[in-house]
Design a protein around this motif. Sequence first.
Motif, mmCIF file in Angstrom:
data_model
loop_
_atom_site.group_PDB
_atom_site.id
_atom_site.type_symbol
_atom_site.label_atom_id
_atom_site.label_comp_id
_atom_site.label_asym_id
_atom_site.label_seq_id
_atom_site.Cartn_x
_atom_site.Cartn_y
_atom_site.Cartn_z
ATOM 1 N N UNK A 18 0.784 -1.058 -0.022
ATOM 2 C CA UNK A 18 -0.128 0.038 -0.056
ATOM 3 C C UNK A 18 0.646 1.311 -0.209
ATOM 4 N N UNK A 19 1.970 1.347 0.768
ATOM 5 C CA UNK A 19 2.918 2.215 0.791
ATOM 6 C C UNK A 19 3.431 2.666 -0.625
ATOM 7 N N UNK A 20 3.756 1.559 -1.092
ATOM 8 C CA UNK A 20 4.243 1.666 -2.464
ATOM 9 C C UNK A 20 3.288 2.286 -3.654
ATOM 10 N N UNK A 21 2.346 1.647 -3.540
ATOM 11 C CA UNK A 21 1.208 2.065 -4.327
ATOM 12 C C UNK A 21 0.777 3.577 -4.182
ATOM 13 N N UNK A 22 0.894 3.893 -3.065
ATOM 14 C CA UNK A 22 0.626 5.488 -2.921
ATOM 15 C C UNK A 22 1.580 6.237 -3.133
ATOM 16 N N UNK A 23 2.882 5.743 -3.332
ATOM 17 C CA UNK A 23 4.054 6.646 -3.773
ATOM 18 C C UNK A 23 4.088 7.449 -4.966
ATOM 19 N N UNK A 24 4.342 8.751 -4.951
ATOM 20 C CA UNK A 24 4.590 9.360 -6.512
ATOM 21 C C UNK A 24 5.922 8.864 -6.985
ATOM 22 N N UNK A 25 6.666 8.788 -6.376
ATOM 23 C CA UNK A 25 8.262 8.141 -6.914
ATOM 24 C C UNK A 25 8.776 7.052 -6.015
ATOM 25 N N UNK A 26 9.145 5.892 -6.694
ATOM 26 C CA UNK A 26 9.642 4.733 -6.005
ATOM 27 C C UNK A 26 10.707 4.222 -6.994
ATOM 28 N N UNK A 27 11.799 4.854 -7.030
ATOM 29 C CA UNK A 27 12.760 4.907 -8.346
ATOM 30 C C UNK A 27 13.428 3.411 -8.359
ATOM 31 N N UNK A 28 13.815 2.776 -7.341
ATOM 32 C CA UNK A 28 14.511 1.629 -7.451
ATOM 33 C C UNK A 28 14.032 0.382 -6.703
ATOM 34 N N UNK A 29 13.051 -0.154 -7.058
ATOM 35 C CA UNK A 29 12.387 -1.187 -6.429
ATOM 36 C C UNK A 29 13.086 -2.455 -6.071
ATOM 37 N N UNK A 30 13.832 -2.662 -6.673
ATOM 38 C CA UNK A 30 14.669 -3.951 -6.553
ATOM 39 C C UNK A 30 15.495 -3.884 -5.226
ATOM 40 N N UNK A 31 15.974 -2.675 -4.821
ATOM 41 C CA UNK A 31 16.830 -2.402 -3.958
ATOM 42 C C UNK A 31 15.992 -1.824 -2.780
ATOM 43 N N UNK A 32 14.956 -1.145 -3.007
ATOM 44 C CA UNK A 32 14.136 -0.599 -2.094
ATOM 45 C C UNK A 32 13.077 -1.697 -1.230
ATOM 46 N N UNK A 33 12.720 -2.570 -2.135
ATOM 47 C CA UNK A 33 11.582 -3.255 -1.455
ATOM 48 C C UNK A 33 11.855 -3.820 -0.127
ATOM 49 N N UNK A 34 13.129 -4.599 -0.114
ATOM 50 C CA UNK A 34 13.528 -5.295 1.378
ATOM 51 C C UNK A 34 13.439 -4.283 2.437
ATOM 52 N N UNK A 35 13.824 -2.920 2.112
ATOM 53 C CA UNK A 35 13.851 -2.055 3.289
ATOM 54 C C UNK A 35 12.348 -1.719 3.621
ATOM 55 N N UNK A 36 11.672 -1.406 2.570
ATOM 56 C CA UNK A 36 10.208 -1.184 2.841
ATOM 57 C C UNK A 36 9.391 -2.058 3.557
ATOM 58 N N UNK A 37 9.713 -3.337 3.253
ATOM 59 C CA UNK A 37 9.018 -4.726 3.934
ATOM 60 C C UNK A 37 9.614 -4.486 5.336
ATOM 61 N N UNK A 38 10.799 -4.297 5.695
ATOM 62 C CA UNK A 38 11.298 -4.313 6.962
ATOM 63 C C UNK A 38 10.436 -3.270 7.813
ATOM 64 N N UNK A 39 10.415 -2.105 7.211
ATOM 65 C CA UNK A 39 9.604 -0.906 7.716
ATOM 66 C C UNK A 39 8.320 -1.300 8.073
ATOM 67 N N UNK A 40 7.709 -2.085 7.119
ATOM 68 C CA UNK A 40 5.914 -2.429 7.325
ATOM 69 C C UNK A 40 6.266 -3.292 8.675
ATOM 70 N N UNK A 41 7.035 -4.189 8.837
ATOM 71 C CA UNK A 41 7.092 -5.266 9.974
ATOM 72 C C UNK A 41 7.401 -4.254 11.278
ATOM 73 N N UNK A 42 7.978 -3.327 11.053
ATOM 74 C CA UNK A 42 8.344 -2.356 12.244
ATOM 75 C C UNK A 42 6.988 -1.578 12.573
#
Length: 452
Positions: A218-242
């Motif tokens: 949901x965070x990724x879907x709502x973002x205006x820019x999300x330029x580097x999904x391969x590198x960013x996704x693992x960190x975004x997922x950890x933030x969701x766990x947090x």
Amino acid sequence: MVRLPVVFLEPPLGAVGFPGGPSFRYLQGNVPKDVESMFEASFKWFEGFESRVLGRLKALYPDVEFTPYYARSIDDLEDFLAKEGDAVGYVVIDLQGPSGMVQRVLTTGKPIVLIAESLGGGGDYLLYNRLIEQYPVVAVVTRSIDSDYALGKVKYLVALARLRETHAVIVSNRDLSNWLASISRNIGVRFTLMNGNEFVSRYYSKVSDEEARPIAEAWVKGAYQYPDPDRQWPEVLKSARLYIAINRVLEDYKANAISIDCLGLRSVTNVVLDAWPCLPYMQLWLDGKYVPMCEADANSLIVALIGKYLLNTAGSATDPVTDELTGEVTYYHCYLPINPKPGIRLRYSIIPSHLGTRYAAVNVEYPIGSELTAVGIDAVNKVMHIHVSTVTGNELSLPACGTKVIAKSNVKTLARKWGAGWHRVPLLGNHREELKEMAKLLNLKVIEEDAD
């Protein structure tokens, strides 16, 4: 529910009903008829104000319970003070003076909102103005004591009461206990200090990727820019766990605020918590239930709580830096609330930051031309720093933090008068005067760091 006592100071003999005369308490039971008629005239005049003031208070503050008292003598006032000694503060309505009652209630040292009716209490307001300046008192004198302007001052006591009801969890491996205890004594917020390893083992480690995935998506879907999904996704997922872990710890501890020592728990040499809280904090502000703050910064958390309770405005810590050539301040950090005020929703991007070494920072763009009130508090030394700036731009770039809001201010004066640490919490809007009055009830010295 917040409860506030309201005391009406209404000696029957005074400026309005009769200019002078013996004290009411000595006349009880032996009142000449001509004096009794004066009493009745005063009481009737008081009653009109009482009903209007109490009715308007209930309309303005439906979630607050107001308990009325009527002090017609110093004995009545002493009874009130004895009964309400534990109250967070007093709403004092001065209907008739001059009398010693105003002096008595002011010198209790309690936070007070004093509303003086001009004809009846205007003399007290002038005679005791120096006392008003010395004590934690916000005062107004007006013929229209039931106006929204006058009774709107009660919001400071409501915010103060909510601060005193706040329980905040600070997650850190540093020993902050003495510092937090001092802040608690001066401000009233209650703190629980939790070890970072304990937080990770009891809460964060128990959240699975599968449970967190819908939040991250949901965070990724709502973002205006999300330029580097391969590198960013693992960190975004950890933030969701947090984010899930934060909600659970606050629920377990029956707390309503949190600040995680994100830098201290994720140092280069020792990673205790491998998730950044920027996206979780953004979501917590959207949820509206809890107040978050960065870096175990209890001072900035106090500012954010004041912003929420007093101004209905969301804010978070930033690291301000100045540019003397442009006369601008850049407020940078790895997120700011995207719902700074009710009805305002700002766009955000999930981006790399710090020259591409972190991958789950939030870039937020604040409205060009809007004013910001930047606030820093040193609660231990009882100081509040304030400056106001006007937004001129937003920057999306790799160096330093993800959010960079740029604004005009008096930068040379800021540098000369700076204090209370590096962090400032920018609150959308010009709230200088409201914050100065709130600081007075909190016994904080105000430094307007943009004023020559």
